[in-house]
Motif scaffolding. Structure first.
Motif, PDB file in Angstrom:
ATOM      1  N   LYS A   2       0.833  -1.202   0.000  1.00 16.45           N
ATOM      2  CA  LYS A   2       0.000   0.000   0.000  1.00 16.45           C
ATOM      3  C   LYS A   2       0.871   1.257   0.000  1.00 16.45           C
ATOM      4  N   PHE A   3       0.368   2.291  -0.678  1.00 17.29           N
ATOM      5  CA  PHE A   3       1.083   3.559  -0.802  1.00 17.29           C
ATOM      6  C   PHE A   3       0.178   4.708  -0.390  1.00 17.29           C
ATOM      7  N   LEU A   4       0.805   5.814  -0.011  1.00 14.29           N
ATOM      8  CA  LEU A   4       0.085   7.014   0.390  1.00 14.29           C
ATOM      9  C   LEU A   4       0.646   8.194  -0.396  1.00 14.29           C
ATOM     10  N   VAL A   5      -0.240   9.020  -0.906  1.00  9.21           N
ATOM     11  CA  VAL A   5       0.137  10.246  -1.600  1.00  9.21           C
ATOM     12  C   VAL A   5      -0.206  11.423  -0.701  1.00  9.21           C
ATOM     13  N   GLU A   6       0.767  12.311  -0.497  1.00 13.74           N
ATOM     14  CA  GLU A   6       0.540  13.569   0.233  1.00 13.74           C
ATOM     15  C   GLU A   6       0.969  14.702  -0.689  1.00 13.74           C
ATOM     16  N   TYR A   7       0.035  15.586  -0.992  1.00 12.65           N
ATOM     17  CA  TYR A   7       0.355  16.694  -1.886  1.00 12.65           C
ATOM     18  C   TYR A   7       1.013  17.826  -1.106  1.00 12.65           C
ATOM     19  N   THR A   8       2.042  18.429  -1.717  1.00 15.77           N
ATOM     20  CA  THR A   8       2.780  19.548  -1.128  1.00 15.77           C
ATOM     21  C   THR A   8       3.044  20.573  -2.225  1.00 15.77           C
ATOM     22  N   SER A   9       3.651  21.671  -1.860  1.00 18.58           N
ATOM     23  CA  SER A   9       3.974  22.688  -2.864  1.00 18.58           C
ATOM     24  C   SER A   9       5.391  22.519  -3.410  1.00 18.58           C
ATOM     25  N   THR A  10       6.163  21.611  -2.845  1.00 20.66           N
ATOM     26  CA  THR A  10       7.541  21.409  -3.298  1.00 20.66           C
ATOM     27  C   THR A  10       7.800  19.922  -3.511  1.00 20.66           C
ATOM     28  N   LEU A  11       8.925  19.620  -4.152  1.00 20.44           N
ATOM     29  CA  LEU A  11       9.347  18.240  -4.298  1.00 20.44           C
ATOM     30  C   LEU A  11      10.861  18.180  -4.299  1.00 20.44           C
ATOM     31  N   GLY A  79       4.269  16.429  -4.727  1.00 15.41           N
ATOM     32  CA  GLY A  79       3.982  15.857  -3.428  1.00 15.41           C
ATOM     33  C   GLY A  79       4.980  14.803  -2.996  1.00 15.41           C
ATOM     34  N   ILE A  80       4.519  13.994  -2.068  1.00 15.34           N
ATOM     35  CA  ILE A  80       5.336  12.953  -1.439  1.00 15.34           C
ATOM     36  C   ILE A  80       4.655  11.612  -1.689  1.00 15.34           C
ATOM     37  N   LEU A  81       5.456  10.588  -1.977  1.00 22.07           N
ATOM     38  CA  LEU A  81       4.960   9.224  -2.114  1.00 22.07           C
ATOM     39  C   LEU A  81       5.553   8.415  -0.977  1.00 22.07           C
ATOM     40  N   GLU A 124       3.721  13.908  -8.576  1.00 21.11           N
ATOM     41  CA  GLU A 124       5.117  14.028  -9.008  1.00 21.11           C
ATOM     42  C   GLU A 124       5.935  14.103  -7.725  1.00 21.11           C
ATOM     43  N   PHE A 125       6.626  13.009  -7.375  1.00 17.59           N
ATOM     44  CA  PHE A 125       7.323  12.923  -6.102  1.00 17.59           C
ATOM     45  C   PHE A 125       8.813  13.228  -6.209  1.00 17.59           C
ATOM     46  N   ASN A 128      10.137  14.966 -12.686  1.00 17.95           N
ATOM     47  CA  ASN A 128       9.901  14.077 -13.828  1.00 17.95           C
ATOM     48  C   ASN A 128       9.704  12.618 -13.444  1.00 17.95           C
ATOM     49  N   CYS A 129       9.245  12.368 -12.218  1.00 16.69           N
ATOM     50  CA  CYS A 129       8.877  11.030 -11.741  1.00 16.69           C
ATOM     51  C   CYS A 129       7.477  11.124 -11.154  1.00 16.69           C
ATOM     52  N   ILE A 130       6.519  10.490 -11.826  1.00 13.83           N
ATOM     53  CA  ILE A 130       5.113  10.576 -11.448  1.00 13.83           C
ATOM     54  C   ILE A 130       4.603   9.182 -11.111  1.00 13.83           C
TER      55      ILE A 130
END
Length: 152
Positions: A2-11, A79-81, A124-125, A128-130
């Motif tokens: 299982k994975f979790l996506v957290e959206y942020t303003s930076t990567l 965001g963060i993966l 996009e964590f 150019n990696c989505i």
């Protein structure tokens, strides 16, 4: 898994490279200390800290096996993966026992590992990696656009 996506303003500010001679992807700068790797085909997604955040990508992907396509990378947010599973450090864990198909769009430079038409949370964590993670928190696809593709 299982994975979790957290959206942020930076990567993470890393560059994605494809080494034609070695048939491999790599992110730079690289991190040497790792907790564990999540393996997708022969691509490693590296987790380094206690919150299970994926911070780099590297590994073999032979371009002679890529399938040419016209699929487009999905619109995404930064965001963060993260990996949700409680995994023991020092090991590698496979997303699936079977390899996913790998598609390449020569025109756009995007490579897709997995389902290019899949739906879910798109993040996009790394530059150019989505990743696309479905509603069940499972992996759907990984989109990569290295600085340069091999001539196919």
């Amino acid at each position: 898994m299982k994975f979790l996506v957290e959206y942020t303003s930076t990567l993470d500010k890393k560059s994605l490279k494809y080494n034609i001679e070695e048939c491999s992807f790599d992110t730079e700068p690289s991190i040497k200390e790792i907790n564990f790797d999540i393996v997708l085909n022969k691509i490693n997604l590296t987790v380094v800290d206690n919150d299970n955040k994926i911070v780099q990508l590297w590994g073999f992907s032979g371009y002679n096996e890529w399938i040419k396509s016209n699929h487009e990378a999905p619109p995404c947010q930064k965001g963060i993966l993260k990996v949700l599973d409680d995994l023991e450090p020092g090991f590698s864990y496979c997303v699936s026992k079977d390899d996913f198909p790998v598609y390449v769009n020569i025109r756009t430079g995007w490579v897709c590992i997995g389902n290019p038409e899949g739906k879910g949370s798109v993040v996009e964590f790394i530059n150019n990696c989505i990743a696309i993670i479905d509603d069940d928190k499972e992996f759907v696809s990984l989109w990569l656009r290295p600085e340069k593709l091999p001539n196919i």
